[in-house]
Design an enzyme around this catalytic site. Structure first.
Site, short mmCIF file in Angstrom:
data_model
loop_
_atom_site.label_atom_id
_atom_site.label_comp_id
_atom_site.label_asym_id
_atom_site.label_seq_id
_atom_site.Cartn_x
_atom_site.Cartn_y
_atom_site.Cartn_z
N HIS A 233 -36.11 -21.84 2.25
CA HIS A 233 -36.45 -21.41 3.30
C HIS A 233 -35.64 -20.40 4.00
O HIS A 233 -35.33 -19.53 4.01
CB HIS A 233 -37.16 -22.13 3.86
CG HIS A 233 -38.84 -22.04 3.90
ND1 HIS A 233 -38.59 -22.84 2.59
CD2 HIS A 233 -39.83 -21.71 4.26
CE1 HIS A 233 -40.08 -23.49 2.81
NE2 HIS A 233 -40.52 -22.67 2.97
N ASP B 265 -44.72 -29.01 4.38
CA ASP B 265 -44.75 -28.10 3.59
C ASP B 265 -46.03 -27.50 2.83
O ASP B 265 -46.11 -28.55 2.67
CB ASP B 265 -44.16 -27.97 2.53
CG ASP B 265 -44.01 -25.52 2.60
OD1 ASP B 265 -43.18 -25.24 2.65
OD2 ASP B 265 -45.30 -25.68 1.71
N ARG C 6 -50.07 -16.17 1.26
CA ARG C 6 -50.28 -15.64 2.54
C ARG C 6 -50.21 -13.92 3.47
O ARG C 6 -48.23 -13.68 2.47
CB ARG C 6 -49.90 -16.89 3.18
CG ARG C 6 -49.33 -17.70 3.55
CD ARG C 6 -49.32 -18.86 4.50
NE ARG C 6 -50.62 -20.30 4.40
CZ ARG C 6 -50.03 -21.72 5.13
NH1 ARG C 6 -47.82 -21.31 5.03
NH2 ARG C 6 -50.10 -22.12 4.62
N ARG D 150 -45.87 -26.04 9.55
CA ARG D 150 -44.74 -26.44 10.78
C ARG D 150 -44.86 -27.04 11.79
O ARG D 150 -45.58 -26.69 12.90
CB ARG D 150 -44.11 -25.03 11.14
CG ARG D 150 -44.95 -24.30 11.78
CD ARG D 150 -44.45 -22.34 11.66
NE ARG D 150 -44.40 -21.85 10.68
CZ ARG D 150 -44.92 -21.13 10.42
NH1 ARG D 150 -44.53 -19.77 11.22
NH2 ARG D 150 -44.66 -20.40 8.66
C1 MIC Z 1 -44.94 -21.28 5.19
O1 MIC Z 1 -45.18 -20.97 3.70
O2 MIC Z 1 -45.87 -21.13 6.13
C2 MIC Z 1 -44.41 -22.28 5.28
C3 MIC Z 1 -42.50 -21.61 5.73
O3 MIC Z 1 -43.33 -22.72 3.92
C4 MIC Z 1 -44.81 -23.36 6.25
C5 MIC Z 1 -43.43 -24.21 6.28
C6 MIC Z 1 -42.46 -24.04 8.09
O4 MIC Z 1 -43.06 -23.21 8.60
O5 MIC Z 1 -42.03 -24.42 7.91
C7 MIC Z 1 -45.16 -24.25 5.51
O6 MIC Z 1 -46.33 -23.82 4.60
O7 MIC Z 1 -45.86 -24.85 6.14
FE1 SF4 Z 2 -41.98 -20.69 1.29
FE2 SF4 Z 2 -44.04 -21.56 1.94
FE3 SF4 Z 2 -43.75 -19.23 0.59
FE4 SF4 Z 2 -43.97 -21.50 -0.66
S1 SF4 Z 2 -45.34 -20.31 0.79
S2 SF4 Z 2 -42.58 -19.51 -1.19
S3 SF4 Z 2 -42.56 -22.83 0.70
S4 SF4 Z 2 -42.54 -20.18 2.87
#
Ligand code: MIC
Ligand code: SF4
Length: 640
Positions: free
Chosen positions: A65, A119, A379, A535
């Site tokens: 990350h 995660d 996302r 998180r």
């Molecule tokens: C995400 O996709 O939102 C993350 C960043 O991978 C998070 C983890 C984090 O916030 O470090 C997740 O999916 O849990």
């Molecule tokens: Fe990384 Fe989270 Fe994005 Fe997957 S969804 S690539 S674990 S930041």
């Protein structure tokens, strides 16, 4: 009665509890993974437990990350992770080796095993027939120490796949179709099992795209059978010995069955700002595209990348489009190089990014002001790209490439066909970027940088609490709203005081100051509060700012566990209409908290004279954690 695949794995790992949906079960965990953005906190928590060596079959710390090193912070954290891993028996995957979920699928995941990861997309492992859960860092720390992982026994959903995918219609479109049907809260409290005659036509990476996106449904996890396709994938990874067959019993019972006919499926797109805002790609062909990003743990496998290369071969992207490609792992990048496919990608005008999360979490490659960004990610929450008014659409790699070539959102089925792309019989295997832990960790020195600040202390509950409603928010508030990420903030994941300045920045930048001034605080939330990531910072930071309780219409699974672990009391409205009568800056008094927790209801009065009841659906263990002021205090007091 017959069992589903998940029920079989749960039964084989059950430490305590009974498997009736809704009751708590404790599971033995075989494997853990952490990534760097949540991992620093998880290992700091592990250290407080004083256990010299992890007790799992396999634990690994990935760095994927926080790979932009714009100052000392990330590099210091990497060094901390490398040394703490070596000391305590954890493997360490070096930065550049790839995205945790992709690498884990390739090299370490095993059918039939349990995995928890700090995660939320850890369920990617379900593509291999693992029972894999996203969890907060504290839960992962406890599992590394040999403690059980507690979940509410989920309901079982089955998705029955029939028919055949048409060319350019993909696993991503299957995921988006399920999101269209179920919404971002439709999977809450359920495990989604994939079956039906069409399952055998999906390769492991395609299955993993689907289990990865299952997180966006709010599902506890998602899982595929382990069959000949799984065996072939493991064999190609040099790991045939890890194969075990797994299927549900013919008379297994499901709480809900959803049919998806692949013959009827079209390329789909999730529009801003929610993964369930799904429409057909061909309805958006008037939308001009500024940026296209291909990668992330959802769509960065070799299979995805080879298809992308085949579609780009001999073509150049539209002048108004900026295209990034981030292969999911060193294995993928190496094989793209060996096959020459990388040349086709680069010749098209694409920019090659590191094998890491990158733009998915706002670590670079943010879109232009108001820019339309098509992403093969999972996302598209508001602001997540790093550009506040960025317009992020989620698509398959095929739709991404078609759109990069034309400059408008384009249904890929209108493009020239490509020759079928298959996975190789053997992958390039080189695990040199995964460092094994020291045989004897006692002499390993753990190196900490100045960015690692003290862990915030939570307070145990007294029997009554009067606190101010510092914030009222609507439905589907994500952890990206509560504790934003991105290149500017992510490097401070082990510095809660610094992070706290950005808490709820997307909703109300004055929140941190107001919360601190209020002393004890309460947040009023809508339904599905805390959806999205695992998180725990989305709980630890509000706790640091004085939040003692969140009253919402409903919660997302991982977030509610994180709130409890952080010592914040999660309550739901008995009558959701009470939400409407509450405002910011009221004083609420919670009476007889201990007794209320035990009987599941707490009476609340407000300074405006309103009285209402909130539900408090907590197990005895969760009550004890809250009364102790959070999981770390509870663990220190002897609970595991
Ligand atoms: C995400 O996709 O939102 C993350 C960043 O991978 C998070 C983890 C984090 O916030 O470090 C997740 O999916 O849990
Ligand atoms: Fe990384 Fe989270 Fe994005 Fe997957 S969804 S690539 S674990 S930041």
């Amino acid at each position: 009665m017959g069992k589903t695949i998940a029920q079989k794995i749960i039964a084989a790992h059950l430490v305590a509890g009974d498997m009736t949906p809704g009751s708590e079960v404790a599971l033995r965990i075989d494997q853990t993974l952490t990534q760097d953005a949540t991992g620093t906190m998880a290992y700091l928590e592990f250290e407080t437990m004083g256990i010299p060596r992890v007790k799992t079959e396999f634990s690994i710390a990935y760095v994927d990350h926080n790979t932009l090193q714009c100052g000392f912070e990330n590099a210091d954290d990497h060094r901390y992770l490398q040394t703490i891993a070596a000391k305590h028996g954890v493997h360490f995957s070096r930065p550049g080796n790839g995205i945790c979920h992709q690498v884990h699928l390739e090299r370490f995941g095993k059918p039939g095993k349990t995995l928890i990861g700090s995660d939320s997309h850890t369920p990617t492992g379900g593509g291999l027939g693992m029972l894999a859960f996203g969890a907060g860092g504290m839960d992962v720390a406890v599992a590394m120490g040999g403690g059980a992982y507690y979940i509410t026994m989920p309901k079982m959903y089955k998705v029955n796949l029939t028919g055949t995918l048409k060319p350019f219609v993909t696993a991503k479109d299957i995921s988006l179709e399920l999101l269209r049907i179920l919404s971002v809260k439709g999977g809450v409290g359920a495990i989604v099992e994939w079956g039906g005659p069409a399952v055998k036509s999906l390769s492991v990476p395609e299955r993993a795209t689907i289990t990865n996106m299952g997180t966006e449904l709010g599902a506890t996890t998602s899982i595929f059978p382990s069959d000949d396709v799984t065996r072939a994938f493991l064999k190609a990874q040099g790991r045939e010995a890890d194969f075990v067959p797994l299927e549900s019993d013919a008379d297994a019972q499901y709480d809900r069955i959803i049919d998806i006919d692949l013959d009827a499926l079209k390329p789909l797109v999730a529009c801003p700002h929610s993964p369930d805002n799904v429409v057909a790609a061909d309805s958006l062909n008037h939308v001009k595209v500024d940026q296209v990003c291909i990668g992330s743990c959802t769509n960065s496998s070799l299979l995805d990348m080879l298809k992308v290369a085949a579609m780009l071969k001999g073509k150049t992207i539209a002048p108004g489009v900026s295209l990034s490609v981030s292969p999911g792992s060193k294995q993928v990048l190496t094989m793209l190089t060996q096959t020459g496919a990388l040349v086709d990608i680069l010749a098209s005008g694409a920019r090659l990014l590191e094998c890491a999360c990158g733009p998915c979490i706002g670590m670079g490659f943010s879109p232009s002001s108001g820019g339309v960004s098509l992403r093969t990610f999972n996302r598209n929450f508001h602001g997540r790209s790093g550009t506040k008014d960025g317009q992020v659409y989620l698509v398959s790699p095929e739709t991404a490439v078609a759109s990069a070539l034309t400059g408008y959102i384009t249904d890929p089925t209108t493009m020239e066909p490509i020759a079928p792309v298959a996975l190789p019989d053997s992958f390039h295997i080189d695990d040199s970027a995964v460092l094994a832990p020291a045989e004897d960790g006692s002499s390993v020195e753990v190196l900490r940088g100045p960015n690692i600040k003290e862990f915030p202390k939570s307070k145990p509950f007294a029997d009554s609490l009067t606190a101010t409603t510092v914030l009222k928010v609507e439905d589907n508030i994500t952890t990206d709203h509560i504790m934003p990420a991105g290149a500017k903030i992510l490097p401070y994941r082990s510095n809660i005081p610094f992070l706290s300045k950005f808490c709820f920045e997307v909703c109300d930048p004055s929140f941190p100051e107001r919360a601190k001034a209020a002393g004890d605080g309460i947040i009023i939330g809508g339904s599905n509060y805390g959806q999205g990531s695992s998180r725990e910072h989305a709980a630890l930071v509000p706790m640091y700012l004085g939040i003692r309780c969140v009253i919402a219409k409903s919660f997302a699974r991982i977030h509610v566990a994180n709130l409890i672990n952080a010592g914040i009391l999660p309550l739901t409205f008995e009558n959701p209409a009470d939400y409407d009568d509450l405002a910011q800056d009221q004083k609420l008094t919670l009476e007889n908290i201990r007794e209320g927790m035990a009987c599941g209801k707490i009476r609340i009065t407000s300074d405006s004279g309103k009285e209402f009841t909130a539900l408090c659906n907590l197990t005895q263990r969760q009550q004890a954690i809250l009364m102790a002021g959070g999981l770390l205090n509870y663990t220190k007091e002897g609970g595991l």
